[in-house]
Structure formats: structure tokens, C-alpha cells
Design an enzyme around this catalytic site. Structure first.
Site, PDB file in Angstrom:
ATOM      1  N   SER B  19     -10.700  13.935 -19.487  1.00 26.36           N
ATOM      2  CA  SER B  19     -11.746  13.152 -18.859  1.00 26.36           C
ATOM      3  C   SER B  19     -11.934  11.844 -19.614  1.00 26.36           C
ATOM      4  O   SER B  19     -11.426  11.671 -20.716  1.00 26.36           O
ATOM      5  CB  SER B  19     -13.052  13.938 -18.872  1.00 26.36           C
ATOM      6  N   LYS B  24      -8.225  10.638 -25.311  1.00 26.28           N
ATOM      7  CA  LYS B  24      -6.821  10.913 -25.021  1.00 26.28           C
ATOM      8  C   LYS B  24      -5.898   9.840 -25.587  1.00 26.28           C
ATOM      9  O   LYS B  24      -4.903  10.153 -26.240  1.00 26.28           O
ATOM     10  CB  LYS B  24      -6.624  11.022 -23.508  1.00 26.28           C
ATOM     11  N   ASP B  97       1.139   9.596 -19.910  1.00 26.01           N
ATOM     12  CA  ASP B  97      -0.275   9.417 -20.226  1.00 26.01           C
ATOM     13  C   ASP B  97      -0.996   9.111 -18.916  1.00 26.01           C
ATOM     14  O   ASP B  97      -0.899   8.013 -18.383  1.00 26.01           O
ATOM     15  CB  ASP B  97      -0.390   8.253 -21.223  1.00 26.01           C
ATOM     16  N   SER B 456      -8.076  -4.193  26.554  1.00 19.35           N
ATOM     17  CA  SER B 456      -8.788  -3.799  27.761  1.00 19.35           C
ATOM     18  C   SER B 456      -9.066  -5.058  28.587  1.00 19.35           C
ATOM     19  O   SER B 456      -9.486  -6.081  28.045  1.00 19.35           O
ATOM     20  CB  SER B 456     -10.112  -3.118  27.365  1.00 19.35           C
ATOM     21  N   SER B 461      -3.071  -2.640  34.220  1.00 21.28           N
ATOM     22  CA  SER B 461      -3.064  -1.782  35.408  1.00 21.28           C
ATOM     23  C   SER B 461      -2.745  -2.579  36.662  1.00 21.28           C
ATOM     24  O   SER B 461      -1.993  -2.125  37.525  1.00 21.28           O
ATOM     25  CB  SER B 461      -4.420  -1.084  35.556  1.00 21.28           C
ATOM     26  N   SER B 528      -2.991   1.398  23.972  1.00 21.59           N
ATOM     27  CA  SER B 528      -2.117   1.812  22.848  1.00 21.59           C
ATOM     28  C   SER B 528      -2.121   0.767  21.728  1.00 21.59           C
ATOM     29  O   SER B 528      -1.143   0.072  21.528  1.00 21.59           O
ATOM     30  CB  SER B 528      -0.695   2.098  23.331  1.00 21.59           C
TER      31      SER B 528
END
Lengths: 319, 625
Positions: B19, B24, B97, B456, B461, B528
Site C-alpha cells: 500500500s 516499498k 516494482d 437522426s 429512411s 448506427s
């Protein structure tokens, strides 16, 4: 009788140490490097071996030959010629390429050449930028290389310790430490986005000592400059600079003297420092390596720019 | 390096984790220093840096040996995994490390994937923390079998044996639940060097090894020597007609010339003729070795195939349960396709369904619809081709994979194959006698999918309808799949979130592929919005043998919004609709569509004529004009 039946032959590759059960650390490092080299060639369209003629390049070239034997390595060697390498280095370069059966591509930055860029006149930083960093980018673009093998090791320098084995360079050859891919053992992602290229470092986990031990075990030829001999030197900025040819002008008060010196790391001769040494054979070099308390790049003046200068150079495309 | 040579025992890879503030970096720095692996000139730099930016009042701050990147030194944090090498007379070590701050999960997995042993740091004052348990869980998951529990800062708890033993016992109980049975606990004071390399005179009650002694003597729990021979083929070495060798690294077992082997996934059998190296042929090769193998018979072996001992074949499957660690900023979307790499095999893969997320702290299951950066989860993985594998608990190299984002080529995830799903082995394709070609000939047309994409209100269409009318007038057989209409039936269960949009496109792709297989000219009109799904649709359709044509109805947002034929933009702007493309959800325009129609200029009739002309120009081969 083949070589492996003869345990006295250290080049058998499976050299075992009495009392130990598994393969030696050199066997493990060799196998891993070969795996990395083969994977790169399988996944990239146009790899190249960046060959700098130093000991790491020599070890890497040997691994490349082993990876593809009995075929010659299926890619060319590239030497970025700054025009200021030691004469001994040029001689070995041509011989090594022939022995490996590889095409040798030599690139000199034509603009730098035309402008007469010289480390003596323009300083080491500018010379390195133009003749090395820019030249490398030019050569990679010119030939469309998508992956370049290099002999860099993680123990050389602090910022290298975090480098990946497969390092992605963004379009324009930029290195962004934050954009590097996580790596999991030997499972490498060699994918390249548009304009991206790879630098591949098969010697990442090797140390300087490993390289020398491997050179000794495998009988690999290296430039004689690594071995101590009387050479003409001048003392400059606390370093012994070998005067390889007459292009190095003497500063006031400087005098050429003969000293027994050798190199641990080879760059361009006007700014690579030699060390006092009696080690004139491989065995003596190994013995020296095992007792020295100095780092390998202590003689490389280009590292002594402000802190993190290596990182800065890498961001700009230095290898 | 001043390190003495390693004389045997090979190379041991160590993962160091802990931690924040457990010390470390100090521990590793101290280990390198005491082992004599820090050169003098680096020490001089360290001494200067310690005075300038150190945290130990000017004394040597060993942590500064490790922070390599400028950003790290400036911010006083560690970002990335750093790899350190050092050797002792007994062994050569590589230390990963792994920082505990940013990206800890990714870094932990990176270090664990290569490690033989994990050194886990605990602050003696704090005992086991959530992070300690989290790190252990990830290390165990990614293949670490041995742990050294380094109980650090013992000097700050009065060097108390009782404190140490309590922590060690608590951890031992937890570790065994994770399957980590080989645990050694060591009390340390890293800053002063106690029990790092040299035994502590201050803790005589501790009889065990120092950290370095433990690392030098442990036997890596290496499963690679157990089990039958296994060689994933990386490269086919074929310099001329006389030589053909298969190059790869042995991941398991041993092999000798004359041994019977089988090539997977095909299953062909042969024998080993030679093991070729630059130094002469070998008479034996074991796990870990990179070799070039020549077979006795001419068998067809390619990159990605796996050569195994005949007596010990591996499983082959195309559906799995897998555990995934997500690594990309783009989340995992169930149904989206990724490239999957396992060993030298590369296939397409998607995750569907995602079963659950794993709470890294507790190991518990959480409901999940997607995986975000650093999330750990479990899902079902479907591949487009079978791969040779072993469950990851048996064999790391054959049970571990990465997912690669197909657009960016970034590593999107690392994963572990838990087991093959039964159904993958039982479902076979039914071969049809009447195939697409027959049906297409009957209709005298070239089946294809024409995919209209755009915002849109762009006019998709309208144009698609005109195209269909014109094609029917010309005697062609068509079907129009409209994005709005499929949402009333097939996709009525889907909304407009990113993952639902991905699924929406996937289902329409499958239906369109079936219809093209039936010989129809299929017109798809749907927003899409994502490039990845359109690319996926293209591949699905072309892989089935039909042609695919992407038509980008390129109408700028302001034009489409001004039209607002369905009144949707107005509602989206009022906040009544969320995830509306162009308003609060992105639209990724196609980079190179077959046709780009300018929706702001020209008439829909002109646009439709261009599409019709392109459809009629499709040649019988299915190739686009």
C-alpha cells in the site's frame, strides 16, 4: 558428436551449473529474447535491426541469428552513422553484416551532412539531435520500417527501467510514457494504429554483466575498444577522450598522452570517455565487471545534461 | 554493476507490492544497496537528490533510486511498473516494482503475470489493510503461487514479536482462502536495513531467513515441467524448399527426436525428426527453451498451431467462461468484437453475456452491464474460430489472453480462461444443400447489404425507401430493415444506452446477414453511431460471402435538427430524451464509406439513383465496383 553431448562446451546453450537443477539465467534470458524477436517478425510487416556496433548490438545480432537459424534473419540491419564513430567500429560493422547474411542499410542525415553539423563546432546536444535522433526518424520513414529492434536494457538508466519490451511510438516517432501498453509476461500486443511504429527491446531484462557473460559464452566478436590497450588520450571534463583521428582539435593546455584505457560503452569518439583499465582480455573484462563500483554510462557525456535528459531525448524520438 | 555473478539457480522474478507509504521503494532501494547493486556514481546522484527532494532529512532516501520518470519525481508518486535487475552469488533477480497509487490493478497484474514470487509489504503499525487483501487477490489470480509477507517498520511498534505474529497469523488465514499456501512472513525495518540482507540484531526472537535469504532459496512453483510437451508455433522457418522448421518456445514438458507429436487444432500426428540450433542439433529440449523443431513427415503447420505430445493433447474450444481485467478508457461493451491473442493464436472475440463484476476488496460479485477501466469481471467469451488452450490455473501461457481494440490497437483487457463451455463442443453448423449462390441465381441478382448510416433526421429512411421502390421496379428482390421499425419488435427490449445501441446493431447485422444469405438485397437504415459496430457489420456480412456497402448520409447536425421531422431534437434539447445522438451521445462519422451522400444538397431522388446505380454495378463475385 553434436555439441550438446559435450557438456564441457559452454556454447551448447544448455550449460548447467553443478548443483542447480534448471537452466541458467543466461539460458532463460536467451530463450526469452529469441521469443520476443520471433514474435516481432511474425506480427510486423517490415522490421529492422537497429545496429550501433556496440556490445549490446553484437549480442542482439547473435540472438537474431540464433532465432532464425538455419535461415538468415529475414530483415535488414540499420546503422545510423553520425560520422564520428571510432574507426574500429566501422570495420566490425561491415564484417558482422556479411557474417549474418543480412542487408546493411547505412543512413546519414543528408541535411546534417550538408550543414556540416559537427560535435566539435555545434556541441554534443545539437550533433546528437541532428545526426542521431533526426537521422533515425528519417531512416525509419524512408524505408517504411514498422518495428525496430534495439539493444537498450532496463538497467542502463532510470527512465529505461519503466520502458516496455514492445514500446509504441506515436505518429512522428514520439514516445509518450502515459500511452504505453501494459505487458503481461511474454504475451505482447504488437498492433499498430495509423502512423504508429514499434521499438522492440529483446535485451530489456539483461544487465551489462549478463551481456558480457553471454559474449564470453557464445564467443561473440566485439569491437577491440572494449579491451584495454595503450591509446592516445586527452583529459577533458574529467574524462579520458581518445583522439581517434585528427578532427578532434586540442584545447589550450591539452596534451595527447598514451594511456592504457578501455571503454565500457561506445558512442561518438569525441564525447565518450574511456576508463583506466588493465583488462585486455574477455576474462579480465569479466573480472573487472564483477568488482567495479561505477555505472556503465559514466563515460557518456550526453547523459549529463539536466536530470531526465534521457527521458527528454526519448520523447523526441531518440532510441 | 558491482553485483557478483550469478552462478546458478537461474532467474527469479519478484513482484514487489504494497500500500501507499508502506515503504516499498525504500525496501527495494535498500535491497539493491545492500546487495551492492547500486554503482558509485548513482550513489552520488542519490546523495544529492536526497538533500534536495528527499524525505529523510537529508539522509540517503533509497526510494529516490527508483522514481525514474520526471512526472513521478515532480509529483512525488510512482506511476508505472519499474523493472530492476540485480544478482547475488546465488541468483539473478528481476524485480517488478508495482506502485500502489494510480492504476494499481493494471500494474499489479502486469507484475504478477511474470512473477515467481510476490513480496507483499505491510506497515506493522497498520496491519492488514483492504489494499493488502486486494493486492493478494490480484497476484493470486494472475498466477503468483508464493508470497513473502514483509512486515515493515517494526521499529515503530517497539520491535514487538506479538504484533508481528498477530499480523502473520491473520494473513496466513486469508492467503489460504485464496489458494496461496506458500507464505513466509518476515519482520523488517527497511530504512535501517533490519532483516533485508543482514539479520537484525534488534529482533533476536525471529529465527527465520532475511528477505534476501528467502528469495535466494525459494524454489519457484514452476508447473511448466509437469505435463506433456507443448510448443505454440510462432514462426514457420522456411528458407528454401529443403528446410521447414517450426519455431517457438516450449511452454511445458520435454521433447526428444523420435517423440510422437500431434498438431492442434487439426489433430494430425507425426514424429519429431530434429531440434535445430545454431550450435548443432539438440537431443533434448525442455520447458522455457526457444527451439526450432523439424517433423518427420510433411505436415501442414502454421503460426498459431500448437505442437503437443501425442499422449497429452490439449483441449480445443471456441466458447469459454473467462475472467477479465479491463485496461482501456473505452469500456467493455458486451457484443462488441475485439481481437483476442493467446500464445501465437489470434482470433476475433466478443463477450456476451457479461455475468458479473468482481469486488476486488471482498471477492464478492456485483451486477454489471459493462466493465470500466480497472474493473475485474467474469463473462462468456465467444470466438470466431476455436483455439488450443489450457485453463489458466493449469498453464499460464495457454490460459491467458489479451483483448485488443480493433480501432485503436490498444490492449483493452487481459483475461484468463477458466473453462470451455460445454455447448461449444456440441453445436455444429448444419450444411445446407441449397446455398446462397443457388438462391441468388434463382433471383438473378447479387445479394448484398446496403447500410445507411447518419444522424437522426439525416434522410436515411427517405432515401432507402426510394432505393427500394426503384429496385423493385427493376425486378429485384429486396428488404428494408429500418432502425425505428425493428425497435418495435426484434429489439423492443433495448434502450439507447451505449451497450444497448451496440446490441441493437449486432442483432440487425445478424438478421441482415441471414436475409442476404437468402439471396435478398437488404437495405438497412439506422443511425448506427459507432464505427466499431459498423466495421463489425461489414465483417460479418462479407465473411458470409455477401457484399457490403456503407452509405453515409452526411447531413450536418444543424440541418438535421432544423428539419426535426419527428420532433425528437426538440425533446432532446428540452432534456426529455437522453442518449440522443448528436445531442448528448456521439456520432462517429465513417472514414471511408463506399458512398457519401450530401444530405444538405441535392434531392433524395438524386441520392437514391446513385445508390441504385452502385447496387446494380455489383459484380457476380460480390466485389464492389
Amino acid at each position: 558428436m553434436n555439441a550438446t553431448e559435450d557438456h564441457a562446451d559452454p556454447r551448447a546453450g544448455a550449460a548447467r551449473v553443478p548443483g542447480s537443477s534448471g537452466p541458467s539465467h543466461l539460458d532463460q534470458l536467451e530463450a526469452e529474447s529469441i521469443q520476443i524477436i520471433r514474435e516481432t517478425v511474425a506480427e510486423c510487416a517490415r522490421p529492422v535491426l537497429l545496429y550501433s556496433i556496440g556490445k549490446d548490438s553484437s549480442a542482439l545480432l547473435h540472438l537474431v541469428r540464433k532465432a532464425f537459424f538455419p535461415a538468415p534473419p529475414p530483415f535488414p540491419m540499420l546503422h545510423i552513422d553520425t560520422q564520428w564513430k571510432f574507426r574500429d567500429m566501422y570495420a566490425l560493422r561491415d564484417r558482422a553484416a556479411r557474417a549474418a547474411g543480412m542487408d546493411l542499410v547505412v543512413h546519414v542525415n543528408p541535411e546534417g551532412l550538408a550543414a556540416g553539423i559537427s560535435p566539435i563546432v555545434h556541441g554534443t546536444a545539437r550533433h546528437t539531435e541532428v545526426m542521431k535522433t533526426q537521422a533515425l526518424r528519417q531512416a525509419l520513414d524512408l524505408h517504411g520500417f514498422d518495428a525496430a529492434f534495439g539493444g537498450a536494457r532496463r538497467d542502463e538508466e532510470k527512465s529505461r527501467a519503466k520502458e516496455r519490451v514492445v514500446s509504441v511510438r506515436l505518429p512522428g516517432h514520439r514516445w509518450d510514457p502515459r500511452a504505453q501498453r501494459p505487458e503481461f509476461g511474454t504475451l505482447f500486443n504488437m498492433g499498430r494504429g495509423p502512423g504508429e511504429t514499434l521499438r522492440v527491446f529483446p535485451l530489456s531484462d539483461w544487465t551489462e554483466l549478463d551481456v558480457w557473460e553471454y559474449i564470453a559464452r557464445e564467443g561473440i566478436e566485439v569491437v577491440p575498444l572494449y579491451f584495454a590497450a595503450p591509446r592516445p588520450v586527452v583529459e577533458r571534463d574529467g574524462q579520458w577522450i581518445v583522439r581517434d583521428d585528427e578532427r578532434l582539435p586540442l584545447r589550450p593546455g591539452e596534451a595527447v598522452q598514451m594511456r592504457k584505457v578501455r571503454f565500457r560503452s561506445l558512442g561518438c569518439f569525441p564525447f565518450t570517455g574511456a576508463i583506466d583499465s588493465e583488462a585486455d582480455s574477455l576474462e579480465a573484462v569479466l573480472a573487472e565487471m564483477r568488482t567495479t563500483r561505477r555505472s556503465e554510462r559514466q563515460g557518456r557525456l550526453i547523459d549529463f545534461d539536466p536530470a531526465s535528459s534521457m527521458e527528454q531525448k526519448k520523447r523526441e524520438g531518440y532510441f | 554493476m558491482a553485483a557478483a555473478p550469478a552462478v546458478g539457480g537461474g532467474l527469479v522474478r519478484v513482484l514487489a507490492c504494497g500500500s501507499v507509504d508502506d515503504g516499498k521503494s525504500t525496501l527495494i532501494g535498500r535491497l539493491l544497496y545492500d546487495a551492492g547493486a547500486v554503482p558509485e556514481d548513482h550513489l552520488r546522484t542519490l546523495a544529492a537528490d536526497s538533500v534536495r527532494v528527499g524525505t529523510r532529512g537529508g539522509e540517503l532516501d533509497y526510494a529516490l533510486l527508483l522514481d525514474g520518470l520526471a512526472a513521478e519525481r515532480e509529483q512525488g508518486i510512482t506511476i508505472d511498473v519499474a523493472w530492476r535487475q540485480f544478482a547475488t552469488p546465488r541468483r539473478r533477480f528481476v524485480i517488478a516494482d508495482a506502485p500502489g497509487h494510480e492504476q494499481y490493478t493494471r500494474n499489479m497484474a502486469t507484475g504478477a503475470a511474470a512473477a515467481d514470487v510476490a513480496v507483499l509489504l505491510v506497515d506493522a503499525r497498520k496491519g492488514l489493510l483492504t489494499q493488502t487483501l486486494r493486492h493478494s487477490r490480484i497476484a493470486a489470480l494472475f498466477g503468483v503461487r508464493e508470497v513473502v509477507l514483509a512486515v515493515n517498520k517494526m521499529d515503530l511498534v517497539g520491535l514487538s514479536q506479538e504484533v508481528f505474529e498477530r499480523i502473520a497469523a491473520e494473513y496466513g488465514a486469508f492467503a489460504s482462502r485464496l489458494g496461496l499456501v506458500r507464505v513466509t512472513a518476515i519482520p523488517l525495518a527497511a530504512a535501517d536495513g533490519d532483516n533485508v540482507v543482514v539479520r537484525s540484531a534488534r529482533m533476536p526472537w525471529y529465527p527465520g531467513p532475511t528477505l534476501l535469504e528467502r528469495l535466494e532459496t525459494l524454489e519457484p512453483a514452476d508447473a511448466s515441467h509437469e505435463g506433456g510437451f507443448c510448443l505454440p508455433v510462432q514462426w514457420v522457418n522456411r528458407p528454401d524448399a529443403d528446410f521447414r522448421g517450426y519455431a517457438g518456445r516450449v511452454v511445458r514438458g520435454r521433447i526428444r527426436p523420435g517423440d510422437a507429436v500431434r498438431v492442434l487444432p487439426g489433430g494430425r500426428e507425426t514424429r519429431v525428426a530434429r531440434l535445430v540450433t545454431l550450435d548443432g542439433d539438440l537431443d533434448e529440449a525442455g520447458a522455457g527453451r526457444s527451439i526450432t523443431l523439424v517433423t518427420a513427415d510433411e505436415v501442414d503447420v502454421g503460426r498459431g498451431d500448437v505442437i503437443v505430445a501425442s499422449a497429452a493433447p490439449l483441449e480445443v474450444a471456441d466458447q469459454f467462461e473467462a475472467t477479465l481485467l479491463w485496461l482501456d478508457d473505452e469500456p467493455l461493451l458486451p457484443g462488441r468484437q475485439y481481437d483476442l491473442k493467446i500464445g501465437a493464436q489470434r482470433v476475433r472475440a466478443s463477450v456476451n453475456p457479461l455475468k458479473h463484476r468482481i469486488d476486488v476488496d471482498t471477492g464478492g460479485r456485483l451486477a454489471a452491464e459493462r466493465l470500466e477501466l480497472n474493473d475485474l469481471g467474469v463473462g462468456e467469451l465467444s470466438l470466431d474460430r476455436p483455439v488450443v488452450f489450457a485453463p489458466h490455473t493449469e498453464q499460464r501461457e495457454l490460459g491467458r489472453f489479451i483483448l485488443i481494440d480493433r480501432q485503436t490497437q490498444r490492449t483493452a483487457a487481459v483475461g484468463l480462461l477458466n473453462f470451455a463451455l460445454r455447448r461449444a463442443r456440441n453445436i455444429h453448423w448444419q450444411a445446407h444443400r441449397i446455398d446462397r449462390e443457388v438462391r441468388a441465381r434463382q433471383k438473378q441478382q447479387q445479394p448484398c447489404v446496403v447500410w445507411f448510416t447518419g444522424l437522426s433526421g439525416a434522410g436515411k429512411s427517405v432515401i432507402a425507401n426510394l432505393v427500394e421502390q426503384r429496385l423493385v421496379e427493376l425486378g429485384r428482390h429486396t428488404y428494408l430493415l429500418d432502425g425505428d421499425n425493428v425497435r418495435h419488435g426484434l429489439n423492443r427490449d433495448l434502450g439507447f444506452t451505449v451497450q444497448d445501441r451496440v446490441e441493437n446493431v449486432r442483432r440487425v447485422t445478424e438478421v441482415a446477414t441471414l436475409m442476404a444469405d437468402a439471396g435478398l438485397i437488404v437495405l438497412v437504415a439506422m443511425i448506427s453511431p459507432f464505427r466499431a459496430e459498423r466495421a463489425q457489420a461489414r465483417e460479418r456480412v462479407t465473411a458470409s460471402g455477401a457484399a457490403f456497402m456503407e452509405v453515409f448520409v452526411d447531413t450536418p447536425l444543424d440541418v438535421a435538427e432544423a428539419r426535426d421531422t419527428k420532433g425528437l431534437y426538440a425533446r432532446a434539447r428540452r432534456g426529455e430524451l437522453s442518449n440522443f445522438t448528436g445531442v448528448d451521445s456521439p456520432y462517429e462519422a465513417p472514414a471511408s464509406p463506399e458512398l457519401r451522400l450530401d444530405g444538405a444538397a441535392g434531392t433524395p431522388q438524386d441520392a437514391a439513383e446513385r445508390v441504385v446505380a452502385a447496387v446494380l454495378a455489383l459484380r457476380a463475385t460480390g466485389a464492389l465496383p
